[in-house]
Design an enzyme around this catalytic site. Structure first.
Site, PDB file in Angstrom:
ATOM      1  N   GLY A   1      -2.049  -1.891   1.450  1.00  0.00           N
ATOM      2  CA  GLY A   1      -1.886  -1.333   0.033  1.00  0.00           C
ATOM      3  C   GLY A   1      -1.628   0.171  -0.129  1.00  0.00           C
ATOM      4  O   GLY A   1      -1.936   0.809   1.102  1.00  0.00           O
ATOM      5  N   CYS A   2      -1.577   0.742  -0.920  1.00  0.00           N
ATOM      6  CA  CYS A   2      -1.381   2.365  -1.143  1.00  0.00           C
ATOM      7  C   CYS A   2      -2.769   2.680  -0.822  1.00  0.00           C
ATOM      8  O   CYS A   2      -2.677   4.136  -0.524  1.00  0.00           O
ATOM      9  CB  CYS A   2      -0.913   2.715  -2.722  1.00  0.00           C
TER      10      CYS A   2
END
Length: 396
Positions: free
Chosen positions: A363-364
């Protein structure tokens, strides 16, 4: 008139000496801070000028140079080479003649690493980098947990009673966070800060480095060393370190000497700041603070927590279980963060074993485990029980 002026000057000096004595606790003598003057890429003169600058801008300590004879009003203990210089430094420290010393290219034992101090470019805040040289442990996550404690110790010795702590978003960050939260729950206070990014959390991003979001930024030593070099020389192209306070004091359990490290590329301003940093640590009694903090950490089960970080135990358990196969595939739109990249595949297998289909992803904010939305809570319980995430979890 001249006589009256002279008397006033003498009286003024007496009051300054009394104030210094009250502050340092040493009546009749200021504390002495050493500086070794051989080994710089910029020559002996660079170090001497840094010492003279520190002496001009600070009046509450004296400076002792350890190196060749040079033209300076500062005290000099003469030596002929670097080996002799470090032996003399250790002798002066162990005898108590100097309370701290700043040097270069000094080898610490395993278990000791240095806590640097920088000025962040975003907000101009001072921030401790834990750590920047040395090796706290051969085990990466154990080293980062110890680095956090070393940073807290150093910040407290410098007068910050309850320093804020953040962990840089690196391999091992989530495991480090989990271990520190466990230590905190057991009674050793760790004052976690929140990232300036919208998703918050104690795991810091690059933005937090620039802004100085925390008092103590925790990382592995090699990353800390690179950050130290960038922060200190980003305006000069790298050959001359012009900003900050140097790579800091070696901290470790039962380590009794206050020795601070400079780079061979450190310039005059950094040398001067490092000497002031050393004086502050000597006055704050770094060694005593370290003994106190380690005692508290041990009482909060530090040894047990560090022992539990070993991946060998998990690997052995997985080998005993044999091959784990995935349950039938599902649509995975839910995700759980907070798992270290090194543990990601093991976490997925732990869910498979529990009958929950899962996939790994990124994910980010870092690694994630992806599962079906309706199985998020159940998956969180499985991962928390297996020790992959903190109990409170991180559902995205």
């Amino acid at each position: 008139m001249t006589e009256n002026k002279s008397v006033k000057q003498m009286i003024g000096k007496v009051f300054i000496d009394i104030a210094d004595a009250i502050e340092t606790g040493q009546f009749g003598a200021k504390i002495k801070v050493g500086l070794t003057t051989l080994g710089s890429e910029h020559g002996v003169d660079n170090l001497v000028k840094g010492a003279e600058l520190a002496a001009k801008t600070s009046t509450d300590f004296d400076i002792v140079l350890i190196g060749p004879k040079v033209d300076t009003p500062l005290e000099i203990v003469e030596v002929n080479n670097e080996e002799e210089m470090h032996k003399k430094m250790e002798e002066l420290l162990d005898s108590g003649y100097i309370k701290a010393c700043v040097t270069m290219h000094y080898n610490f034992p395993i278990g000791v690493s240095t806590v640097g101090k920088v000025i962040t470019p975003g907000m101009g805040r001072e921030m401790f980098l834990a750590t920047t040289t040395g090796t706290s442990s051969a085990h990466r996550v154990e080293a980062m947990v110890k680095n956090a404690i070393y940073g807290i110790i150093t910040a407290k010795a410098m007068g910050i009673e309850n320093p804020t702590v953040g962990i840089l978003n690196l391999d091992g960050a989530r495991q480090t966070e989990k271990a520190l939260k466990e230590l905190n729950a057991n009674g050793y206070p760790v004052n976690f800060s929140e990232s300036m990014r919208s998703d918050g959390g104690a795991v810091m991003r690059g933005n937090d480095l620039l802004a100085g979001t925390v008092d103590v930024m925790v990382s592995d030593t090699l990353t800390g060393n690179i950050m130290m070099k960038v922060f200190s020389s980003y305006t000069t192209g790298g050959s001359y370190e012009a900003l900050g306070y140097g790579y800091g004091p070696g901290v470790g359990e039962d380590y009794k000497r206050v020795i601070l490290i400079l780079s061979r590329a450190s310039g005059v301003p950094v040398v001067a700041n490092a000497i002031k940093y050393a004086a502050g640590l000597a006055k704050g009694d770094l060694v005593e603070v370290a003994a106190r903090e380690f005692k508290k950490a041990r009482e909060a089960k530090l040894d047990e927590i560090l022992k539990g970080l070993s991946k060998d135990t998990k690997k052995a358990a997985q080998e005993d279980e044999g091959e784990i196969t995935a349950p039938p595939k599902e649509v995975v739109t839910g995700s759980i963060s907070g798992i270290d990249i090194m543990d990601l595949e093991d976490a997925v297998k732990a869910l498979w074993k529990a009958g929950i289909y899962a996939e790994s992803g990124m994910g980010c904010t870092g690694p994630i485990v992806m599962i079906a939305e309706d199985k998020l809570q159940e998956a969180m319980r499985v991962l928390a029980k297996a020790g992959f995430v903190a109990q409170e979890g991180g559902i995205c």
